[in-house]
Design an enzyme around this catalytic site. Structure first.
Site, PDB file in Angstrom:
ATOM      1  N   GLU A 120      31.283 -51.555  67.662  1.00 19.43           N
ATOM      2  CA  GLU A 120      32.112 -50.356  67.661  1.00 19.43           C
ATOM      3  C   GLU A 120      32.442 -49.970  66.102  1.00 19.43           C
ATOM      4  O   GLU A 120      32.746 -48.703  65.715  1.00 19.43           O
ATOM      5  CB  GLU A 120      33.090 -50.132  68.531  1.00 19.43           C
ATOM      6  N   ARG A 158      12.604 -48.132  44.270  1.00 17.20           N
ATOM      7  CA  ARG A 158      11.389 -47.753  43.481  1.00 17.20           C
ATOM      8  C   ARG A 158      11.740 -46.769  42.464  1.00 17.20           C
ATOM      9  O   ARG A 158      10.717 -46.209  41.602  1.00 17.20           O
ATOM     10  CB  ARG A 158      10.739 -46.796  44.672  1.00 17.20           C
TER      11      ARG A 158
HETATM   12  C1  9WO Z   1      30.335 -45.363  63.461  1.00 16.93           C
HETATM   13  C2  9WO Z   1      31.243 -44.090  63.711  1.00 16.93           C
HETATM   14  C3  9WO Z   1      30.740 -42.994  64.531  1.00 16.93           C
HETATM   15  C4  9WO Z   1      31.659 -41.961  64.612  1.00 16.93           C
HETATM   16  C5  9WO Z   1      32.728 -41.677  63.639  1.00 16.93           C
HETATM   17  C6  9WO Z   1      32.823 -42.794  62.860  1.00 16.93           C
HETATM   18  C7  9WO Z   1      32.198 -44.067  62.719  1.00 16.93           C
HETATM   19  N1  9WO Z   1      32.050 -44.954  62.146  1.00 16.93           N
HETATM   20  C8  9WO Z   1      31.137 -46.001  62.493  1.00 16.93           C
HETATM   21  C9  9WO Z   1      30.827 -47.357  61.618  1.00 16.93           C
HETATM   22  O1  9WO Z   1      31.232 -47.353  60.826  1.00 16.93           O
HETATM   23  N2  9WO Z   1      29.850 -47.956  62.501  1.00 16.93           N
HETATM   24  C10 9WO Z   1      29.430 -49.348  62.156  1.00 16.93           C
HETATM   25  C11 9WO Z   1      28.355 -49.239  61.455  1.00 16.93           C
HETATM   26  C12 9WO Z   1      29.408 -50.408  63.294  1.00 16.93           C
HETATM   27  C13 9WO Z   1      28.395 -49.427  64.224  1.00 16.93           C
HETATM   28  C14 9WO Z   1      27.123 -49.120  63.813  1.00 16.93           C
HETATM   29  N3  9WO Z   1      27.156 -48.485  62.324  1.00 16.93           N
HETATM   30  C15 9WO Z   1      26.466 -47.638  62.147  1.00 16.93           C
HETATM   31  C16 9WO Z   1      26.411 -47.075  60.853  1.00 16.93           C
HETATM   32  N4  9WO Z   1      26.026 -46.721  63.128  1.00 16.93           N
HETATM   33  N5  9WO Z   1      25.651 -45.625  62.201  1.00 16.93           N
HETATM   34  C17 9WO Z   1      25.521 -46.050  61.063  1.00 16.93           C
HETATM   35  C18 9WO Z   1      25.272 -45.098  60.067  1.00 16.93           C
HETATM   36  C19 9WO Z   1      25.055 -45.424  58.792  1.00 16.93           C
HETATM   37  C20 9WO Z   1      24.667 -44.491  57.672  1.00 16.93           C
HETATM   38  N6  9WO Z   1      23.936 -43.257  58.176  1.00 16.93           N
HETATM   39  C21 9WO Z   1      23.939 -43.050  59.344  1.00 16.93           C
HETATM   40  C22 9WO Z   1      24.325 -43.902  60.393  1.00 16.93           C
END
Ligand code: 9WO
Length: 255
Positions: A120, A158
């Site tokens: 999470e 790149r």
């Molecule tokens: C997920 C998240 C969702 C809603 C608000 C805040 C939030 N923080 C995070 C987070 O830091 N999640 C960690 C990394 C653990 C779960 C999976 N993670 C993640 C990174 N999901 N999606 C991303 C991400 C990173 C960069 N660009 C798009 C999505």
């Protein structure tokens, strides 16, 4: 350029270190990758990297201690190679949006530590104490930060000097429409007829000035239809000629 990646899934990163243009640059020593698995820095018999969230709720949260020990190992390795501590960047949908200019900024630095969350998320106290920047690729949630970290590395590597600069792409690069300008024009290769559809004849005419004008107009038309915001920005930046403006006038208005 050096990337240190803190991740529970280091094996995923062969996608950038071993394949394609980034793989070749990696083998040439233009950039290096070191992965640091928090699971290797646990102190309990079960190698625990996560625990239940305080306050309750679904899922698990990454423990600070294994992340901190992994980061300290990365920093010790940086120092042993004569480098100052590299900034720590968290891949997170809450971060600043990544774009081509952010890639250029990173490409001009000595490197970065990319922190990939799972479950999470990460204990906020670790983020507050160690993370310098948060980068987002867009408004979506993934199951981990690894794929965004690989996308960032690909975009940055790149751009490094002597990567991608084969015979003509170095020359093309200086005026190739990129996302900081207009969208790229469509590409065609052999055969001359595909399912009965020919290549635009101007492209096999050998008339370089007409080819350049055709590509410019294809770029302008595609950008006007798909990304009118980029046309407005290009106009603002003085990147559109009077010839460009005259061509844009000939296009059907967008609905
Ligand atoms: C997920 C998240 C969702 C809603 C608000 C805040 C939030 N923080 C995070 C987070 O830091 N999640 C960690 C990394 C653990 C779960 C999976 N993670 C993640 C990174 N999901 N999606 C991303 C991400 C990173 C960069 N660009 C798009 C999505």
């Amino acid at each position: 350029m050096r990337f240190d990646v803190i991740t529970l899934f280091p094996e995923l990163f062969t996608a950038v270190s071993d394949s394609g243009v980034t793989g070749r640059a990696h083998r040439q020593g233009i950039w290096s990758l070191n992965t640091w698995n928090p699971r290797n820095y646990t102190t309990d018999v079960h190698h625990t990297v996560d625990d239940r969230p305080y306050g309750g709720g679904p899922g698990m949260v990454m423990l600070s201690q294994p992340l901190e020990s992994a980061l300290m190992a990365a920093r010790a390795h940086q120092q042993a190679q004569g480098l100052s501590p590299l900034p720590v960047i968290l891949m997170s949908p809450v971060g600043r949006r990544f774009d081509q200019s952010a890639a250029q900024v990173l490409a001009a630095r000595p490197g970065a530590v990319l922190l990939c969350g799972r479950y999470e998320g990460i204990d906020q106290r670790f983020i507050d104490q160690y993370v310098d920047e948060e980068i987002s690729l867009g408004d979506f949630v993934l199951s981990g930060g690894e794929i965004p970290a690989m996308a960032v590395m690909d975009a940055v590597v790149r751009l490094l000097p002597s990567v991608l600069h084969t015979a003509d792409s170095a020359i093309q690069d200086s005026f190739q429409p990129s996302l900081s300008g207009l969208l790229d024009s469509p590409h065609y290769t052999r055969p001359e007829l595909f399912n009965g559809v020919p290549v635009p004849s101007v492209l096999s005419s050998g008339h370089h000035k007409n080819i350049a004008r055709f590509r410019r107009e294809a770029s302008l038309a595609l950008t006007a239809r798909r990304r009118p915001d980029l046309i407005a920005a290009a106009r603002q930046n003085g990147w559109l000629t009077r010839e460009d403006e005259a061509f844009l006038q000939t296009l059907a208005p967008t609905q």
